[in-house]
Design a protein around this motif. Structure first.
Motif, PDB file in Angstrom:
ATOM      1  N   LEU A   1      42.877  43.423  37.316  1.00 59.03           N
ATOM      2  CA  LEU A   1      42.722  44.347  36.192  1.00 59.03           C
ATOM      3  C   LEU A   1      42.685  43.647  34.832  1.00 59.03           C
ATOM      4  N   GLY A   2      42.704  42.318  34.852  1.00 58.60           N
ATOM      5  CA  GLY A   2      42.622  41.586  33.594  1.00 58.60           C
ATOM      6  C   GLY A   2      43.903  41.633  32.774  1.00 58.60           C
ATOM      7  N   LEU A   3      45.013  42.102  33.351  1.00 62.99           N
ATOM      8  CA  LEU A   3      46.263  42.169  32.593  1.00 62.99           C
ATOM      9  C   LEU A   3      46.935  40.803  32.543  1.00 62.99           C
ATOM     10  N   ASP A   4      46.902  40.096  33.664  1.00 66.65           N
ATOM     11  CA  ASP A   4      47.396  38.714  33.697  1.00 66.65           C
ATOM     12  C   ASP A   4      46.183  37.798  33.761  1.00 66.65           C
ATOM     13  N   ARG A   5      46.239  36.722  33.013  1.00 69.03           N
ATOM     14  CA  ARG A   5      45.147  35.755  33.037  1.00 69.03           C
ATOM     15  C   ARG A   5      45.366  34.785  34.188  1.00 69.03           C
TER      16      ARG A   5
ATOM     17  N   TYR B   1      36.645  41.964  34.759  1.00 69.71           N
ATOM     18  CA  TYR B   1      37.165  43.216  34.207  1.00 69.71           C
ATOM     19  C   TYR B   1      36.845  43.388  32.722  1.00 69.71           C
ATOM     20  N   HIS B   2      37.057  42.306  31.951  1.00 69.57           N
ATOM     21  CA  HIS B   2      36.911  42.458  30.500  1.00 69.57           C
ATOM     22  C   HIS B   2      35.462  42.661  30.067  1.00 69.57           C
TER      23      HIS B   2
ATOM     24  N   LEU C   1      33.604  44.983  31.592  1.00 72.89           N
ATOM     25  CA  LEU C   1      33.275  46.365  31.909  1.00 72.89           C
ATOM     26  C   LEU C   1      33.309  47.179  30.616  1.00 72.89           C
TER      27      LEU C   1
ATOM     28  N   PRO D   1      36.140  50.471  31.357  1.00 65.78           N
ATOM     29  CA  PRO D   1      36.745  49.966  32.603  1.00 65.78           C
ATOM     30  C   PRO D   1      37.241  51.060  33.536  1.00 65.78           C
ATOM     31  N   MET D   2      37.833  52.124  32.963  1.00 62.57           N
ATOM     32  CA  MET D   2      38.428  53.137  33.838  1.00 62.57           C
ATOM     33  C   MET D   2      37.382  53.980  34.564  1.00 62.57           C
TER      34      MET D   2
ATOM     35  N   ALA E   1      43.359  52.547  38.600  1.00 63.01           N
ATOM     36  CA  ALA E   1      44.469  51.821  39.205  1.00 63.01           C
ATOM     37  C   ALA E   1      45.793  52.537  38.978  1.00 63.01           C
TER      38      ALA E   1
END
Lengths: 305, 241
Positions: free
Chosen positions: A48-52, A65-66, A68, A71-72, A77
């Motif tokens: 989901l691109g939250l953690d690199r 992800y970034h 998109l 994205p949603m 999720a």
């Protein structure tokens, strides 16, 4: 479709995920299985691109992800049902999410109805039970009508009715041709929900394939035999290269032969059998065998001298 | 525009910000009214003297602005935001913009409200606004509030923790900037270049011997806020959400 390619995540000297590659196909529920601390949540946050990722990348329908645009509308999720402001109503929570994805406001009421929260939509989310929070999280995931869905431990702490409900939702979404990835540390749950399995332990891929292949490939099929002439039978069977283990209650557990072969051999040698039953290895057994050495927090065995 | 609407919905769909705005206005205007009544024996209040309590409302608004970021981290809605909006920088800039606008409006209501209530109580011609400096001070208060809100958003995003962010935003302007003067030799000059000292140069009409004028003070205050915001954007882009 989700593709992870060489995903690695390090926190200082700890490696949470190591060179993980897998593919999640559309049209079926894929279980993401591993003991607690295996790196399932970290992997999902990286999708989901939250953690690199420290190394490697994840593509969703071929794009990171970034990249998109909304994205949603591509990926829905539910990572943590508690990611809601407790003083904000369920409807307002979905309202700002819908606005961010440029979805019409009517869509909020649609998903609220879909998860059965219409009557409590204006209550503060902080007052919700776990089951209701989980429903709100699923409403948020469904908001953008996405083709790819991720659920992190969605049945944790739910009552049987809630578990059944979530299972049906996930299978329904997959039946519509969507990509569904659901993580769990519960094998029994995965066996009933998923068709495909990705198994990880200590951040590494252990196996990827169908649930059936996983069970057959990873478990040893044995045959349980009871006989008043056990000694004679053991003699015969070992001559044919089968291995025999004698249990505490004098039953024989035979590996290396099918129940047909054992039955025929017993008849040939005039051995009476009281019981002859093939033992199917359980998913739990398979899982323990595969991840036993990959459990992060294993309790030390206490020896008393 | 979409992201501004998102942040507006988030801000006003919980009760805390509404309470903060009410508290900021009641405190600033209320204390000004109280002081004006107590001062009834002396001369009427000047437009400038009705503005001295601006720091009360400003502090409350900074707390609101920084909490609008830190509570999102605390409750995980920041992750939900980054899931919904793929550019983290744009999401944070939208939040800073919405808070600057809201804070600016609060600043205007607060400054004109303080002046108005003092005028009503004192009935003195001394309270009428005459000079350009007085107009700048009262009408410009919204700018000070807006910049302070951006600074508070940046501090919140950098620290991610409510307690730490609020503590810094309370202690720095109210204590640290004053205590700096104690430092031997460089203390005085250091004090002149403290951000909230610079902001107060714009928010008053008194000449306090600072090396810059009111607009210079405001520009310096804005530069500090901008620098913190840039740092916050860089950190938010880089670290795990």
């Amino acid at each position: 479709m989700i593709e992870a390619i060489g995903l690695t995540k390090r926190y200082g000297r700890t490696v949470a995920v190591r060179d993980l590659s897998f593919t999640v196909r559309p049209g079926r529920v894929t279980g993401f299985l591993g003991p607690n601390g295996a790196g399932k949540s970290t992997t999902m946050r990286m999708i989901l691109g939250l953690d690199r990722p420290t190394e490697g990348r994840v593509l969703i329908d071929g794009r990171p992800y970034h990249e998109l645009r909304h994205p949603m509308r591509t990926v829905g999720a539910l990572l943590d049902a508690k990611w809601v402001h407790p003083n904000r109503s369920a409807r307002n929570h979905l309202r700002w999410l819908a606005r961010a994805s440029q979805l019409p406001r009517a869509r909020v009421d649609e998903v609220l109805a879909q998860v059965g929260l219409t009557t409590v939509a204006d209550k503060r989310a902080g007052t919700f039970s776990l089951g209701m929070s989980q429903r709100l999280g699923i409403a948020a995931a469904l908001l953008g009508d996405p083709q790819v869905l991720l659920f992190d431990e969605p049945v944790n702490g739910l009552d049987p009715e809630g578990i059944l409900w979530i299972r049906r939702i996930m299978q329904g979404l997959a039946a519509e041709g969507r990509t569904v990835l659901v993580s769990s540390h519960l094998l029994s749950e995965m066996a009933q929900t998923a068709e495909d399995l990705i198994v990880i332990g200590r951040g590494q891929l252990i196996s990827q394939g169908t649930v059936d292949a996983f069970v057959n490939g990873a478990t040893e099929t044995t045959v349980l035999v009871r006989s008043p002439q056990a000694e004679r039978l053991v003699e015969v069977l070992t001559q044919w290269g089968m291995s025999v283990r004698i249990t505490d209650d004098d039953a024989l557990v035979i590996s290396g032969g099918s129940s047909d072969q054992i039955g025929e051999m017993a008849a040939t040698h005039g051995v009476v059998l009281h019981e002859l039953s093939p033992q199917q290895g359980s998913l739990e057994e398979a899982f323990m065998r595969l991840t036993g050495h990959a459990v992060e927090y294993q309790s030390d065995e206490v020896t008393v001298s | 525009m979409t992201l501004l609407a998102v942040e507006r919905i988030k801000l006003f769909s919980t009760r805390a910000p509404v309470w903060c705005i009410a508290t900021a206005l009641v405190l600033t205007i209320g204390v000004t009214a109280g002081l004006t009544m107590l001062d009834h024996a002396g001369e009427g209040p000047t437009p400038s003297s009705t503005q001295t309590m601006y720091i009360l409302g400003l502090t409350v608004i900074m707390v609101m602005a920084t909490l609008s970021v830190t509570t999102e981290y605390r409750f995980g809605t920041m992750r939900a935001t980054f899931q919904a909006v793929s550019s983290r920088s744009r999401a944070l800039l939208a939040k800073a913009t919405v808070l600057a606008i809201v804070a600016g409006l609060v600043g205007e209501v607060s400054s004109f409200g303080s002046w108005g209530v003092a005028k009503l109580i004192a009935h003195s011609p001394d309270t009428d606004i005459h000079t350009a400096a007085e107009w700048r001070q009262i009408a410009g208060m919204g700018l000070v509030y807006a910049i302070a809100a951006v600074l508070a958003v940046a501090v919140g995003a950098l620290l991610r923790q409510s307690a730490a962010a609020v503590a810094i935003l309370l202690v720095f302007p109210l204590l640290v900037e004053q205590l700096v003067e104690i430092i031997p030799r460089v203390g005085d000059r250091l004090h002149d270049w403290m951000p909230f000292v610079a902001a107060s140069q714009f928010a008053s009409t008194a000449d306090r011997g600072l090396p810059y004028g009111p607009w210079g003070g405001l520009a310096y205050f804005a530069a500090i806020a901008a620098a913190l915001l840039v740092a916050a954007l860089a950190v938010v882009e880089k670290r795990d959400a």
